[in-house]
Design a protein around this motif. Sequence first.
Motif, PDB file in Angstrom:
ATOM      1  N   UNK A 121       0.813  -1.159   0.082  1.00  0.00           N
ATOM      2  CA  UNK A 121       0.005  -0.117   0.162  1.00  0.00           C
ATOM      3  C   UNK A 121       0.940   1.252  -0.145  1.00  0.00           C
ATOM      4  N   UNK A 122       0.732   2.300  -1.001  1.00  0.00           N
ATOM      5  CA  UNK A 122       1.215   3.267  -0.840  1.00  0.00           C
ATOM      6  C   UNK A 122       0.941   4.162   0.349  1.00  0.00           C
ATOM      7  N   UNK A 123      -0.190   4.182   0.942  1.00  0.00           N
ATOM      8  CA  UNK A 123      -0.626   4.741   2.074  1.00  0.00           C
ATOM      9  C   UNK A 123       0.202   4.440   3.339  1.00  0.00           C
ATOM     10  N   UNK A 124       0.343   2.900   3.518  1.00  0.00           N
ATOM     11  CA  UNK A 124       1.519   2.317   4.428  1.00  0.00           C
ATOM     12  C   UNK A 124       2.826   2.893   4.407  1.00  0.00           C
ATOM     13  N   UNK A 125       3.191   2.906   2.982  1.00  0.00           N
ATOM     14  CA  UNK A 125       4.655   3.113   2.840  1.00  0.00           C
ATOM     15  C   UNK A 125       4.751   4.604   3.152  1.00  0.00           C
ATOM     16  N   UNK A 126       3.746   5.705   2.888  1.00  0.00           N
ATOM     17  CA  UNK A 126       4.209   6.952   3.297  1.00  0.00           C
ATOM     18  C   UNK A 126       4.022   7.111   4.761  1.00  0.00           C
ATOM     19  N   UNK A 127       3.127   6.388   5.240  1.00  0.00           N
ATOM     20  CA  UNK A 127       3.194   6.693   7.102  1.00  0.00           C
ATOM     21  C   UNK A 127       4.283   5.937   7.524  1.00  0.00           C
ATOM     22  N   UNK A 128       4.958   4.923   7.117  1.00  0.00           N
ATOM     23  CA  UNK A 128       6.305   4.238   7.469  1.00  0.00           C
ATOM     24  C   UNK A 128       7.513   5.119   7.267  1.00  0.00           C
ATOM     25  N   UNK A 129       7.614   5.870   5.992  1.00  0.00           N
ATOM     26  CA  UNK A 129       8.555   6.767   5.715  1.00  0.00           C
ATOM     27  C   UNK A 129       8.800   7.934   6.818  1.00  0.00           C
ATOM     28  N   UNK A 130       7.455   8.672   6.905  1.00  0.00           N
ATOM     29  CA  UNK A 130       7.402   9.974   7.929  1.00  0.00           C
ATOM     30  C   UNK A 130       8.044   9.294   9.261  1.00  0.00           C
ATOM     31  N   UNK A 131       7.303   8.198   9.948  1.00  0.00           N
ATOM     32  CA  UNK A 131       7.976   7.945  11.252  1.00  0.00           C
ATOM     33  C   UNK A 131       9.305   7.551  11.049  1.00  0.00           C
ATOM     34  N   UNK A 132       9.681   6.979  10.200  1.00  0.00           N
ATOM     35  CA  UNK A 132      11.140   6.551  10.048  1.00  0.00           C
ATOM     36  C   UNK A 132      12.260   7.602  10.081  1.00  0.00           C
TER      37      UNK A 132
ATOM     38  N   UNK B 289      14.522   5.748  15.040  1.00  0.00           N
ATOM     39  CA  UNK B 289      13.476   4.823  14.553  1.00  0.00           C
ATOM     40  C   UNK B 289      13.909   4.498  12.905  1.00  0.00           C
ATOM     41  N   UNK B 290      14.277   3.263  12.735  1.00  0.00           N
ATOM     42  CA  UNK B 290      14.129   2.886  11.529  1.00  0.00           C
ATOM     43  C   UNK B 290      13.219   2.310  10.807  1.00  0.00           C
ATOM     44  N   UNK B 291      13.414   2.040   9.692  1.00  0.00           N
ATOM     45  CA  UNK B 291      12.154   1.435   8.963  1.00  0.00           C
ATOM     46  C   UNK B 291      11.257   0.221   9.275  1.00  0.00           C
ATOM     47  N   UNK B 292      12.022  -0.548   9.952  1.00  0.00           N
ATOM     48  CA  UNK B 292      11.320  -1.658  10.451  1.00  0.00           C
ATOM     49  C   UNK B 292      10.792  -1.433  11.786  1.00  0.00           C
ATOM     50  N   UNK B 293      11.345  -0.581  12.544  1.00  0.00           N
ATOM     51  CA  UNK B 293      10.565  -0.190  13.786  1.00  0.00           C
ATOM     52  C   UNK B 293       9.281   0.796  13.355  1.00  0.00           C
ATOM     53  N   UNK B 294       9.360   1.563  12.331  1.00  0.00           N
ATOM     54  CA  UNK B 294       8.389   2.380  11.930  1.00  0.00           C
ATOM     55  C   UNK B 294       7.398   1.641  11.554  1.00  0.00           C
ATOM     56  N   UNK B 295       7.607   0.537  10.682  1.00  0.00           N
ATOM     57  CA  UNK B 295       6.441  -0.485  10.268  1.00  0.00           C
ATOM     58  C   UNK B 295       5.780  -1.098  11.210  1.00  0.00           C
ATOM     59  N   UNK B 296       6.744  -1.522  12.310  1.00  0.00           N
ATOM     60  CA  UNK B 296       5.896  -2.082  13.555  1.00  0.00           C
ATOM     61  C   UNK B 296       4.800  -1.323  14.171  1.00  0.00           C
ATOM     62  N   UNK B 297       5.342   0.057  14.324  1.00  0.00           N
ATOM     63  CA  UNK B 297       4.368   1.058  14.919  1.00  0.00           C
ATOM     64  C   UNK B 297       3.325   1.312  14.064  1.00  0.00           C
TER      65      UNK B 297
END
Length: 206
Positions: free
Chosen positions: A5-16, A21-29
Motif C-alpha cells: 500500500x502506498x498509504x502504508x509506505x508513506x506513513x512508514x517513511x514519515x515515522x522513520x 527509529x528505522x524503517x522496521x521499527x516504523x513499520x511495527x508502529x
Amino acid sequence: MEFSSKLLEKAVNEIAQLPGIGKRTALRLVLHLLKQPVEQTHFLSQALTSMRDEIKFCKSCHNISDVEVCEICNNQSRNHKIICVVEDVRDVMAIENTNQFKGIYHVLGGKISPIDGVGPSQLNIISLVEKIKLEIIEEIIFALSSTMEGDTTNFYIYKQIKEYKIKMSTIARGIAVGDELEYADEITLGRSILQRVPFESSMQNN
C-alpha cells in the motif's frame, strides 16, 4: 522493503524520520496503529498537530510552555535571583525531577559548536545578558554537559557577564565527562547541583 500500500509506505517513511527509529521499527508502529480503534490514531494525530501548532517558548527563559511565560518563571515561590543555564528543555526536566533546585532557568537552545555550524548568535545568550543587566541576579549556575562544546559555551558566557560581579558556579563533576544531564540519575544530578563549585575554580581544574 516492499509495501502493498502506498498509504502504508508513506506513513512508514514519515515515522522513520524520527531519531532512533528505522524503517522496521516504523513499520511495527504503523501496523500497531492499524490494529487499534480508529479513534486512537485520530487522538494521536490531533495531539501532535496541536502540540506543533500551539506550543510556545517562554519569552523569559525559552523553556517550552503552553503560555507566554512558563509556570516556573511565573512561580513567585522560586528564587528568581538564581538562574540555572542549560542547553535544552530536556535538561530543565531532568533537574526539576531532582527537586533540589528552586531557582529559575535559562535555556540556551544548544551549545557553541563550530564544527556543526553553531555560533553564539544562534543561541539564547543575548537575552541572558540582558536579563542580568536589567534584573537583580545573585548567581548564575552553568549546567551544560561537561564536553568541549559545553565548556566552550560556559566560558563564552562567562566572558560576556563577568563585569557584572555576580556569583558564577558550575555543577559538581559527579557526572562523567561527556555525559548529558538527561541521562544522569536523579540522586547524582541533584547532588551535583547542591555541591556546585565556583566557575573560576572549574576553569583552573580543566
